[in-house]
Scaffold this active site. Structure first.
Site, PDB file in Angstrom:
ATOM      1  N   MET A 190      45.181 -54.332 141.456  1.00  0.00           N
ATOM      2  CA  MET A 190      45.179 -55.199 140.268  1.00  0.00           C
ATOM      3  C   MET A 190      45.133 -54.363 139.007  1.00  0.00           C
ATOM      4  O   MET A 190      44.422 -53.368 138.931  1.00  0.00           O
ATOM      5  CB  MET A 190      43.971 -56.126 140.305  1.00  0.00           C
TER       6      MET A 190
ATOM      7  N   GLY B  26      39.378 -57.600 137.965  1.00  0.00           N
ATOM      8  CA  GLY B  26      38.792 -56.328 138.425  1.00  0.00           C
ATOM      9  C   GLY B  26      37.355 -56.171 137.922  1.00  0.00           C
ATOM     10  O   GLY B  26      36.460 -55.785 138.684  1.00  0.00           O
ATOM     11  N   HIS B  27      37.123 -56.521 136.646  1.00  0.00           N
ATOM     12  CA  HIS B  27      35.767 -56.428 136.099  1.00  0.00           C
ATOM     13  C   HIS B  27      34.833 -57.406 136.820  1.00  0.00           C
ATOM     14  O   HIS B  27      33.661 -57.117 137.039  1.00  0.00           O
ATOM     15  CB  HIS B  27      35.757 -56.783 134.604  1.00  0.00           C
TER      16      HIS B  27
END
Ligand code: PAF
EC number: 6.3.2.1
Length: 281
Positions: A184, A36-37
């Protein structure tokens, strides 16, 4: 990739980028990075010439010292991931540099910080807005990227930047999903195989609510659609369903009149999962 641990170092780095006329895009994180990051980092790359990531486990946004102590950290792994992604600079300061002895100034969005999650986590969003202001002042990015998954946080930051006339563009990045639609989250690995399948009910209930959205639909009807869809999955239990005006996060009732945020939390096999969708009648 430059790894800066002091304010002076990161400021010098940013000054060099700006001198060259480059647009600086910032990704705020508390480390322990996941896919996600990385999506935020890629978005930053698309929005700017230089990408800076900050990694800082911010003590003032944890109400519980135990949660802070237990927060997972793996700086070496984080740095390797960011290097592989071609990030230009990482800011990794000590707590004592960000909160010097005697620090007493806070920044707070007085309404948005205290509704929804803020009502059950007093002080949390004040900690977020205070630390984000500090980092914005230190780095002075042109643009900063936040995930839409933390929907309330994104609205709080947008309001703060608007209210305080900060010359920074805030970009909300849509939630990354597995190919079958599950949002996610680092929690997904805790789902047993049959719960992993059952967890699809979150995005399915939001799909059903979106399909039911029309100019005539009411908040009460959407709430019912969510509850009924979740109830079709015996392994899932609806824990919370907030349906609010998308920007002000104010409670609404009756027919939808504008963009509306639906935020759900659902327990599946003992794991609490969240998801959200903005629908427009
Ligand atoms: O979303 C987060 O990880 C944090 O709340 C943030 C924005 C980095 C502030 O500490």
């Amino acid at each position: 990739m430059q790894v800066c641990t002091t304010i002076a170092q990161i400021r010098a780095q940013v000054a060099a980028y700006k001198q060259a006329g480059e647009v600086v895009a910032l990704v705020p994180t508390m480390g322990y990075l996941h896919e996600g990051h990385m999506t935020l980092v890629r978005r930053a790359r698309a929005e700017g010439d230089r990408v800076i990531v900050w990694i800082f486990v911010n003590p003032t946004q944890f109400e519980n010292p135990d949660d802070l102590a237990k927060y997972p950290r793996d700086t070496e792994r984080d740095l390797a991931m960011l290097r592989a992604e071609g990030v230009d600079a990482v800011f990794l300061p000590e707590v004592s540099e960000i909160y010097p002895e005697g620090a007493e100034t806070i920044v707070e969005t007085t309404h948005l910080a205290n509704v929804l999650h803020g009502a059950v986590r007093p002080g949390h969003f004040r900690g977020v807005t205070t630390v984000v202001t500090k980092f914005f002042n230190i780095i002075q990015p042109d643009v900063a990227i936040f995930g839409e998954k933390d929907y309330q946080q994104l609205q709080v930051i947008k309001r703060m930047v608007r209210d305080l006339h900060m010359p920074i563009r805030i970009v909300g990045q849509t939630t990354v999903r597995e190919s079958d639609g599950l949002a996610m989250s680092s929690r997904n690995v805790r789902l047993a195989p049959e719960d992993r399948i059952a967890a699809l009910i979150l995005s399915q209930s939001l799909n059903a609510a979106e399909a039911a959205t029309s100019a005539g639909t009411t908040v009460e009807n959407l709430r019912q659609v969510i509850a009924e869809t979740i109830a079709t999955e015996p392994r899932a239990k609806l824990v919370g369903c907030d349906i609010v005006a998308a920007e002000s996060l104010s409670d609404i009732t009756g027919p939808l009149t504008g963009p509306t945020a639906i935020m759900i939390s659902v327990e599946v096999g003992g794991v609490l999962l969240i998801d959200q969708r903005v629908v427009t009648p």
